[in-house]
Design a protein around this motif. Sequence first.
Motif, PDB file in Angstrom:
ATOM      1  N   VAL A  16      -5.247  12.759  -8.897  1.00 56.67           N
ATOM      2  CA  VAL A  16      -6.149  11.668  -9.559  1.00 56.67           C
ATOM      3  C   VAL A  16      -4.848  10.534 -10.418  1.00 56.67           C
ATOM      4  O   VAL A  16      -5.030   9.514 -10.112  1.00 56.67           O
ATOM      5  CB  VAL A  16      -7.230  11.561 -10.721  1.00 56.67           C
ATOM      6  N   TRP A  17      -3.988  10.998 -11.255  1.00 54.38           N
ATOM      7  CA  TRP A  17      -3.529   9.997 -12.033  1.00 54.38           C
ATOM      8  C   TRP A  17      -2.537   9.886 -10.343  1.00 54.38           C
ATOM      9  O   TRP A  17      -1.572   8.716 -11.573  1.00 54.38           O
ATOM     10  CB  TRP A  17      -2.319  11.062 -13.071  1.00 54.38           C
ATOM     11  N   GLU A  18      -2.254  10.564  -9.710  1.00 52.92           N
ATOM     12  CA  GLU A  18      -0.593   9.945  -9.287  1.00 52.92           C
ATOM     13  C   GLU A  18      -1.353   9.053  -8.546  1.00 52.92           C
ATOM     14  O   GLU A  18      -0.777   8.202  -7.964  1.00 52.92           O
ATOM     15  CB  GLU A  18      -0.445  10.948  -7.994  1.00 52.92           C
ATOM     16  N   ARG A  19      -2.919   9.314  -7.742  1.00 55.66           N
ATOM     17  CA  ARG A  19      -3.711   7.687  -7.538  1.00 55.66           C
ATOM     18  C   ARG A  19      -3.319   7.061  -8.173  1.00 55.66           C
ATOM     19  O   ARG A  19      -3.209   5.675  -7.679  1.00 55.66           O
ATOM     20  CB  ARG A  19      -4.880   8.722  -6.403  1.00 55.66           C
ATOM     21  N   LEU A  20      -3.514   6.915  -9.157  1.00 54.40           N
ATOM     22  CA  LEU A  20      -3.425   5.952 -10.201  1.00 54.40           C
ATOM     23  C   LEU A  20      -2.303   5.223 -10.877  1.00 54.40           C
ATOM     24  O   LEU A  20      -2.583   3.345 -10.332  1.00 54.40           O
ATOM     25  CB  LEU A  20      -4.231   5.795 -11.200  1.00 54.40           C
ATOM     26  N   ILE A  21      -1.377   5.669 -10.246  1.00 55.51           N
ATOM     27  CA  ILE A  21      -0.211   5.720 -10.546  1.00 55.51           C
ATOM     28  C   ILE A  21       0.406   4.877  -9.656  1.00 55.51           C
ATOM     29  O   ILE A  21       1.026   3.810  -8.716  1.00 55.51           O
ATOM     30  CB  ILE A  21       1.173   6.688 -10.903  1.00 55.51           C
ATOM     31  N   SER A  22      -0.145   5.352  -8.116  1.00 54.64           N
ATOM     32  CA  SER A  22       0.437   5.292  -6.410  1.00 54.64           C
ATOM     33  C   SER A  22      -0.227   3.394  -6.805  1.00 54.64           C
ATOM     34  O   SER A  22       0.346   2.436  -5.866  1.00 54.64           O
ATOM     35  CB  SER A  22      -0.240   6.046  -5.750  1.00 54.64           C
ATOM     36  N   LEU A  23      -1.931   3.211  -7.252  1.00 55.73           N
ATOM     37  CA  LEU A  23      -2.553   1.882  -6.800  1.00 55.73           C
ATOM     38  C   LEU A  23      -1.823   0.804  -7.415  1.00 55.73           C
ATOM     39  O   LEU A  23      -1.528   0.062  -7.423  1.00 55.73           O
ATOM     40  CB  LEU A  23      -3.735   2.894  -7.631  1.00 55.73           C
ATOM     41  N   LEU A  24      -1.464   1.417  -9.030  1.00 54.62           N
ATOM     42  CA  LEU A  24      -0.553   0.626  -9.727  1.00 54.62           C
ATOM     43  C   LEU A  24       0.193   0.289  -9.326  1.00 54.62           C
ATOM     44  O   LEU A  24       0.687  -1.772  -9.352  1.00 54.62           O
ATOM     45  CB  LEU A  24      -0.963   0.883 -11.142  1.00 54.62           C
ATOM     46  N   ALA A  25       1.406   0.638  -8.988  1.00 51.85           N
ATOM     47  CA  ALA A  25       2.559  -0.112  -8.366  1.00 51.85           C
ATOM     48  C   ALA A  25       2.613  -0.102  -6.993  1.00 51.85           C
ATOM     49  O   ALA A  25       2.576  -1.411  -6.775  1.00 51.85           O
ATOM     50  CB  ALA A  25       3.642   1.277  -7.979  1.00 51.85           C
ATOM     51  N   GLY A  26       1.117   0.071  -6.302  1.00 55.68           N
ATOM     52  CA  GLY A  26       1.606  -1.357  -5.344  1.00 55.68           C
ATOM     53  C   GLY A  26       0.562  -2.678  -5.669  1.00 55.68           C
ATOM     54  O   GLY A  26       0.509  -3.481  -5.162  1.00 55.68           O
ATOM     55  N   ILE A  27      -0.141  -2.174  -6.724  1.00 52.19           N
ATOM     56  CA  ILE A  27      -0.735  -4.148  -6.619  1.00 52.19           C
ATOM     57  C   ILE A  27       0.508  -5.269  -7.314  1.00 52.19           C
ATOM     58  O   ILE A  27       0.462  -5.693  -7.396  1.00 52.19           O
ATOM     59  CB  ILE A  27      -2.076  -3.578  -7.657  1.00 52.19           C
ATOM     60  N   ILE A  28       1.448  -4.265  -7.906  1.00 52.90           N
ATOM     61  CA  ILE A  28       2.275  -5.054  -8.812  1.00 52.90           C
ATOM     62  C   ILE A  28       3.135  -5.035  -7.990  1.00 52.90           C
ATOM     63  O   ILE A  28       3.353  -6.161  -7.189  1.00 52.90           O
ATOM     64  CB  ILE A  28       3.166  -4.084  -9.589  1.00 52.90           C
ATOM     65  N   LEU A  29       3.496  -4.553  -6.810  1.00 52.33           N
ATOM     66  CA  LEU A  29       4.117  -4.961  -5.226  1.00 52.33           C
ATOM     67  C   LEU A  29       3.404  -5.903  -4.633  1.00 52.33           C
ATOM     68  O   LEU A  29       4.444  -6.448  -4.208  1.00 52.33           O
ATOM     69  CB  LEU A  29       4.567  -3.404  -4.905  1.00 52.33           C
ATOM     70  N   VAL A  30       1.906  -6.363  -4.694  1.00 54.77           N
ATOM     71  CA  VAL A  30       1.519  -7.428  -4.539  1.00 54.77           C
ATOM     72  C   VAL A  30       1.733  -8.509  -4.638  1.00 54.77           C
ATOM     73  O   VAL A  30       1.758  -9.367  -3.629  1.00 54.77           O
ATOM     74  CB  VAL A  30       0.267  -7.004  -3.477  1.00 54.77           C
ATOM     75  N   VAL A  31       1.381  -8.673  -6.550  1.00 52.61           N
ATOM     76  CA  VAL A  31       2.472  -9.772  -7.065  1.00 52.61           C
ATOM     77  C   VAL A  31       3.448  -9.973  -6.590  1.00 52.61           C
ATOM     78  O   VAL A  31       3.485 -11.278  -6.484  1.00 52.61           O
ATOM     79  CB  VAL A  31       1.921  -9.954  -8.195  1.00 52.61           C
ATOM     80  N   LEU A  32       4.406  -8.980  -6.574  1.00 53.72           N
ATOM     81  CA  LEU A  32       6.023  -9.251  -6.664  1.00 53.72           C
ATOM     82  C   LEU A  32       6.085 -10.446  -5.264  1.00 53.72           C
ATOM     83  O   LEU A  32       6.840 -11.040  -5.724  1.00 53.72           O
ATOM     84  CB  LEU A  32       6.769  -8.022  -6.488  1.00 53.72           C
ATOM     85  N   ALA A  33       5.136  -9.093  -4.243  1.00 48.57           N
ATOM     86  CA  ALA A  33       5.255 -10.416  -2.807  1.00 48.57           C
ATOM     87  C   ALA A  33       5.054 -11.465  -2.810  1.00 48.57           C
ATOM     88  O   ALA A  33       5.719 -12.105  -2.202  1.00 48.57           O
ATOM     89  CB  ALA A  33       5.315  -9.024  -1.469  1.00 48.57           C
ATOM     90  N   VAL A  34       4.424 -12.089  -3.129  1.00 45.34           N
ATOM     91  CA  VAL A  34       3.406 -13.016  -3.374  1.00 45.34           C
ATOM     92  C   VAL A  34       3.987 -14.236  -4.019  1.00 45.34           C
ATOM     93  O   VAL A  34       4.586 -15.173  -4.080  1.00 45.34           O
ATOM     94  CB  VAL A  34       2.155 -13.561  -3.305  1.00 45.34           C
ATOM     95  N   THR A  35       4.318 -14.333  -5.108  1.00 42.35           N
ATOM     96  CA  THR A  35       5.119 -14.164  -6.003  1.00 42.35           C
ATOM     97  C   THR A  35       6.116 -14.759  -5.094  1.00 42.35           C
ATOM     98  O   THR A  35       7.668 -16.054  -5.265  1.00 42.35           O
ATOM     99  CB  THR A  35       5.930 -13.979  -7.319  1.00 42.35           C
ATOM    100  N   LEU A  36       7.477 -13.860  -4.527  1.00 35.72           N
ATOM    101  CA  LEU A  36       8.548 -13.933  -3.969  1.00 35.72           C
ATOM    102  C   LEU A  36       8.709 -15.130  -2.572  1.00 35.72           C
ATOM    103  O   LEU A  36       9.322 -15.827  -2.250  1.00 35.72           O
ATOM    104  CB  LEU A  36       9.365 -12.799  -3.799  1.00 35.72           C
ATOM    105  N   THR A  37       7.339 -14.482  -1.722  1.00 34.30           N
ATOM    106  CA  THR A  37       6.793 -15.612  -0.590  1.00 34.30           C
ATOM    107  C   THR A  37       6.408 -17.292  -1.184  1.00 34.30           C
ATOM    108  O   THR A  37       7.299 -17.961  -0.711  1.00 34.30           O
ATOM    109  CB  THR A  37       5.709 -15.520  -0.265  1.00 34.30           C
ATOM    110  N   LEU A  38       5.822 -16.968  -2.109  1.00 33.88           N
ATOM    111  CA  LEU A  38       6.020 -18.624  -2.624  1.00 33.88           C
ATOM    112  C   LEU A  38       7.205 -19.314  -3.260  1.00 33.88           C
ATOM    113  O   LEU A  38       7.373 -19.971  -2.835  1.00 33.88           O
ATOM    114  CB  LEU A  38       5.094 -18.556  -4.122  1.00 33.88           C
ATOM    115  N   LEU A  39       7.825 -18.383  -4.123  1.00 32.37           N
ATOM    116  CA  LEU A  39       9.689 -19.611  -3.749  1.00 32.37           C
ATOM    117  C   LEU A  39      10.023 -19.393  -2.443  1.00 32.37           C
ATOM    118  O   LEU A  39      11.230 -20.676  -2.514  1.00 32.37           O
ATOM    119  CB  LEU A  39       9.943 -18.187  -4.650  1.00 32.37           C
ATOM    120  N   ALA A  40       9.705 -18.064  -1.517  1.00 33.93           N
ATOM    121  CA  ALA A  40      10.878 -18.142  -0.764  1.00 33.93           C
ATOM    122  C   ALA A  40      10.478 -20.277  -0.010  1.00 33.93           C
ATOM    123  O   ALA A  40      11.522 -20.807   0.123  1.00 33.93           O
ATOM    124  CB  ALA A  40      11.048 -17.537   0.200  1.00 33.93           C
TER     125      ALA A  40
END
Length: 180
Positions: A3-27
């Motif tokens: 369960v904790w591995e799933r939570l960390i993976s989900l949290l990392a995925g959400i952070i990466l989505v936010v980063l990807a959207v931000t960098l796309t807007l910047l680009a």
Amino acid sequence: MKVWERLISLLAGIILVVLAVTLTLLAFGQAGPTILEELVRINDNPINLWALEVAIIALILAVFLIQMALRMRREEKTVIYQTQFGEIRITVSAIENLALRACKKVRGVRDAHVGVRADKLTGLDVYIEVTASPDMAIPQIKAEIESKVSDYIFETVGMHVNAVKVLVTKIAAETRTRVE
């Protein structure tokens, strides 16, 4: 995956989505001047292509991590039993169903819930929670459940049961018949 591995993976995925959207807007120049935009610019030359590449990689990683976190692969526990004819594999849920079937045949049992713990060292333990009839003696019901479940599993599967532990959780209410 735990369960904790799933939570960390989900949290990392959400952070990466936010980063990807931000960098796309910047680009594409859609974001205003921010600290992140200043980090993307080197010597006042915008490197939009670099930001877009990082955004695409981050988005791919995010999709992979979120998919991995949400994947529900439940492996059924199996019990392996060696006989003279070879190996027998039976799932724990199948043993639970057999124990439940044997338990419901006992007179005085209204409802039952069965759990099985199988271990290579300790063997097979069966835990049963029972709702009993009010007119039956509980020690008698308990002894009958223990013997019937143990015998039925041995006859059906061929495995010895180390312990059958019975817990009477409720006494059922008497049902009154109505005559009209």
